[in-house]
Design a protein around this motif. Structure first.
Motif, PDB file in Angstrom:
ATOM      1  N   HIS A 179     -34.205   1.801  19.641  1.00  0.00           N
ATOM      2  CA  HIS A 179     -34.390   1.808  18.192  1.00  0.00           C
ATOM      3  C   HIS A 179     -35.531   0.865  17.769  1.00  0.00           C
ATOM      4  CE1 HIS A 179     -31.237  -1.359  18.654  1.00  0.00           C
ATOM      5  NE2 HIS A 179     -32.036  -1.969  17.827  1.00  0.00           N
ATOM      6  N   ILE A 180     -35.910   1.014  16.498  1.00  0.00           N
ATOM      7  CA  ILE A 180     -37.109   0.292  16.036  1.00  0.00           C
ATOM      8  C   ILE A 180     -36.805  -1.174  15.733  1.00  0.00           C
ATOM      9  CG2 ILE A 180     -38.765   0.129  14.111  1.00  0.00           C
ATOM     10  CD1 ILE A 180     -39.437   2.527  15.736  1.00  0.00           C
ATOM     11  N   LEU A 181     -37.689  -2.024  16.252  1.00  0.00           N
ATOM     12  CA  LEU A 181     -37.621  -3.457  15.941  1.00  0.00           C
ATOM     13  C   LEU A 181     -38.943  -3.848  15.274  1.00  0.00           C
ATOM     14  CD1 LEU A 181     -36.128  -6.235  16.397  1.00  0.00           C
ATOM     15  CD2 LEU A 181     -37.627  -6.491  18.374  1.00  0.00           C
ATOM     16  N   ILE A 182     -38.836  -4.448  14.094  1.00  0.00           N
ATOM     17  CA  ILE A 182     -40.044  -4.920  13.402  1.00  0.00           C
ATOM     18  C   ILE A 182     -40.064  -6.437  13.479  1.00  0.00           C
ATOM     19  CG2 ILE A 182     -41.267  -4.990  11.190  1.00  0.00           C
ATOM     20  CD1 ILE A 182     -39.594  -2.402  10.486  1.00  0.00           C
ATOM     21  N   ALA A 218     -33.403   4.594  13.610  1.00  0.00           N
ATOM     22  CA  ALA A 218     -34.797   5.025  13.772  1.00  0.00           C
ATOM     23  C   ALA A 218     -35.244   4.715  15.198  1.00  0.00           C
ATOM     24  CB  ALA A 218     -35.691   4.279  12.783  1.00  0.00           C
ATOM     25  N   GLY A 219     -35.895   5.677  15.823  1.00  0.00           N
ATOM     26  CA  GLY A 219     -36.332   5.482  17.216  1.00  0.00           C
ATOM     27  C   GLY A 219     -37.774   5.912  17.391  1.00  0.00           C
ATOM     28  N   GLU A 226     -44.563   6.902  11.796  1.00  0.00           N
ATOM     29  CA  GLU A 226     -44.413   6.888  10.339  1.00  0.00           C
ATOM     30  C   GLU A 226     -44.159   5.466   9.823  1.00  0.00           C
ATOM     31  OE1 GLU A 226     -41.091   9.175   9.002  1.00  0.00           O
ATOM     32  OE2 GLU A 226     -41.511   8.759   6.891  1.00  0.00           O
ATOM     33  N   ILE A 227     -43.288   4.744  10.511  1.00  0.00           N
ATOM     34  CA  ILE A 227     -42.945   3.394  10.051  1.00  0.00           C
ATOM     35  C   ILE A 227     -44.151   2.458  10.177  1.00  0.00           C
ATOM     36  CG2 ILE A 227     -41.522   1.370  10.630  1.00  0.00           C
ATOM     37  CD1 ILE A 227     -39.262   3.430  11.259  1.00  0.00           C
ATOM     38  N   ASP A 228     -44.864   2.589  11.285  1.00  0.00           N
ATOM     39  CA  ASP A 228     -46.034   1.727  11.478  1.00  0.00           C
ATOM     40  C   ASP A 228     -47.090   2.000  10.398  1.00  0.00           C
ATOM     41  OD1 ASP A 228     -47.613  -0.186  12.724  1.00  0.00           O
ATOM     42  OD2 ASP A 228     -48.645   1.300  13.945  1.00  0.00           O
ATOM     43  N   ASN A 272     -45.227  -6.084  13.325  1.00  0.00           N
ATOM     44  CA  ASN A 272     -45.381  -5.492  14.647  1.00  0.00           C
ATOM     45  C   ASN A 272     -44.192  -4.568  14.902  1.00  0.00           C
ATOM     46  OD1 ASN A 272     -44.716  -5.760  17.773  1.00  0.00           O
ATOM     47  ND2 ASN A 272     -46.920  -5.939  17.434  1.00  0.00           N
ATOM     48  N   VAL A 273     -44.464  -3.295  15.113  1.00  0.00           N
ATOM     49  CA  VAL A 273     -43.387  -2.310  15.295  1.00  0.00           C
ATOM     50  C   VAL A 273     -43.250  -1.995  16.777  1.00  0.00           C
ATOM     51  CG1 VAL A 273     -42.563  -0.002  14.666  1.00  0.00           C
ATOM     52  CG2 VAL A 273     -43.980  -1.304  13.048  1.00  0.00           C
ATOM     53  N   SER A 274     -42.032  -2.183  17.309  1.00  0.00           N
ATOM     54  CA  SER A 274     -41.826  -1.868  18.724  1.00  0.00           C
ATOM     55  C   SER A 274     -40.478  -1.174  18.891  1.00  0.00           C
ATOM     56  CB  SER A 274     -41.881  -3.137  19.568  1.00  0.00           C
ATOM     57  OG  SER A 274     -40.874  -4.036  19.138  1.00  0.00           O
TER      58      SER A 274
END
Ligand code: SF4
Length: 426
Positions: A230-233, A271-272, A278-280, A223-225
């Motif tokens: 910044h990005i938290l997975i 990463a924000g 892209e990350i998701d 789950n990408v949030s």
């Protein structure tokens, strides 16, 4: 409340966007429906833009209810599907014969005839290339997936989204799950696995879009949030997180990251928001190794509904409010001649004050169906400037629509001979 089963015509699109968190599209797509803001909103369209920019496969999905004639008001959806197919989309079209059976008492055989004669043949004539068209009643994949999805929601949620009550029909409980399944099944392994997927809809379908996006997210492991910019997975579920974290860390090793097996999280410091899509997408491709129900939450475009020739919604209950794609040219001309307009009461007033194209169903015929921007602009300016009279304007619109119908009619036999190339399972 937006009601997918209601007969309301929505006009205050800005208010709807604000209330339901729908965003306006950017200028990425160069198509007259976008340029004229007839596609006024979107959810997560950046996934489709990312796919196109990076040459990643993507899907475009829609459905049709085989219950009557395809009319000009339905055309905007297939115009978009054809546009996305031209950009490389793999197209899936569900014939909602289960729904037409349940809501309109139309037999499966009759639904099949209507779908082919009134819709699919016209889709092909309008330019749709071979794709996956299937009948809900035949399709085991969508039925199985709808069953699985039913385990991911409950009545409290459905009541909140749809305003259902204890006396609501079970059809209104099942139908959103089948629609979610229609869209998400295009990402099953047999069709290539998770892919960005766009669904063009009217705003009345937004409750379905929100539900299917939530269901897709619930079935994901990664789950990408965003947390503090910044990005938290997060790794969902109860299985050992080490394998999932190690694989993701190795995939995303170009980012500055930290992770915690116990908290089941990975944080990407550099990463924000701009990297989230892209990350998701990358994580969803990775996840497909472990998860057969790995779906990228579908994107949506929201289209304005074309006003009926008698005002309000185009409705088969008011035959003269719509032009069917199977109408004769004479019928179409007659209906346009009898249409409401945004014109003044007298020719003198029209010359002095100009007409009101924004409130004119005839002007909408140009807006939705004349691909020539310069011509539509000319109609607008001449109407506003009082040099265009409604009678002549209707005649010009009638010629334009009549030539569209003539073209469809001329292609009909050839299109009919190609239908089998489009139908899945046959
Ligand atoms: S001139 Fe044409 S666009 Fe203007 S109000 Fe009359 S019918 Fe509508």
């Amino acid at each position: 409340m937006i009601d997918p089963w209601g007969s309301n015509q929505y006009f205050d699109y800005e208010k709807l966007m604000k209330e339901f968190g729908i965003n306006a599209p950017d200028n990425f797509f160069d198509h007259y429906l976008f340029r004229r803001h007839l596609i006024f909103g979107q959810r997560s369209i950046e996934y489709i833009e990312y796919a196109i920019k990076n040459n990643i496969k993507f899907n475009a999905v829609t459905g049709l209810m085989p219950s009557g004639a395809m009319h000009l008001g339905n055309k905007i959806t297939i115009d978009q599907i054809i546009f996305f197919q031209g950009l490389g989309a793999n197209v899936f079209i569900s014939v909602a014969d289960l729904e037409s059976y349940a809501t309109r008492n139309i037999s499966f055989e009759r639904a099949r005839e209507i779908a082919i004669n009134n819709y699919i043949v016209n889709y092909i004539s309008l330019g749709l290339k071979p794709c996956n068209i299937y009948f809900q009643s035949d399709d085991k994949d969508t039925q199985r997936l709808a069953f699985i999805l039913s385990n991911e929601t409950n009545m409290t949620e459905l009541k909140a989204i749809y305003g259902l009550t204890d006396s609501s029909s079970m059809l209104h409980v099942n139908s959103p799950l089948i629609q979610a399944s229609d869209v998400l099944h295009s990402q099953l392994k047999k069709f290539g696995g998770p892919r960005p997927t766009v669904v063009p809809v009217g705003v009345d379908q937004d409750p379905h879009i929100r539900l299917m996006r939530d269901l897709a997210s619930r079935l994901r492991i990664y789950n990408v949030s965003l947390k503090d910019g910044h990005i938290l997975i997060s790794i969902k579920g109860t299985m050992d997180s080490k394998k999932f974290i190690d694989e993701a860390v190795s995939l995303l090793n170009n980012y500055e990251l930290s992770y915690n097996y116990d908290y089941r999280t990975i944080e990407l410091k550099n990463a924000g928001e701009d990297n989230k899509t892209e990350i998701d997408i990358k994580l969803s491709f990775l996840e497909s190794k472990f998860n057969d129900l790995d779906f990228i939450a579908p994107s949506a475009t929201f289209q304005k509904l074309e006003t009926g020739l008698k005002g309000g919604k185009m409705s088969s209950h008011v035959p003269d409010s719509l032009i069917s794609l199977n109408d004769t040219e004479e019928d179409a001309k007659r209906k346009i001649k009898a249409s409401l307009t945004g014109g003044r009461k007298t020719i003198e007033d029209q010359k002095i004050y100009g007409g009101d194209p924004e409130r004119c169903p005839v002007y909408e015929l140009y807006m939705y169906h004349d691909k020539d921007d310069a011509n539509v602009q000319r109609v607008y300016e001449e109407c506003r400037g009082g040099v265009r009279m409604c009678g002549a304007c209707k005649s010009e619109a009638a010629e334009m629509i009549s030539s569209l119908l003539k073209d469809l009619n001329e292609k009909r036999d050839e299109s009919m001979s190609k239908v089998h190339e489009y139908l899945s399972h046959e």
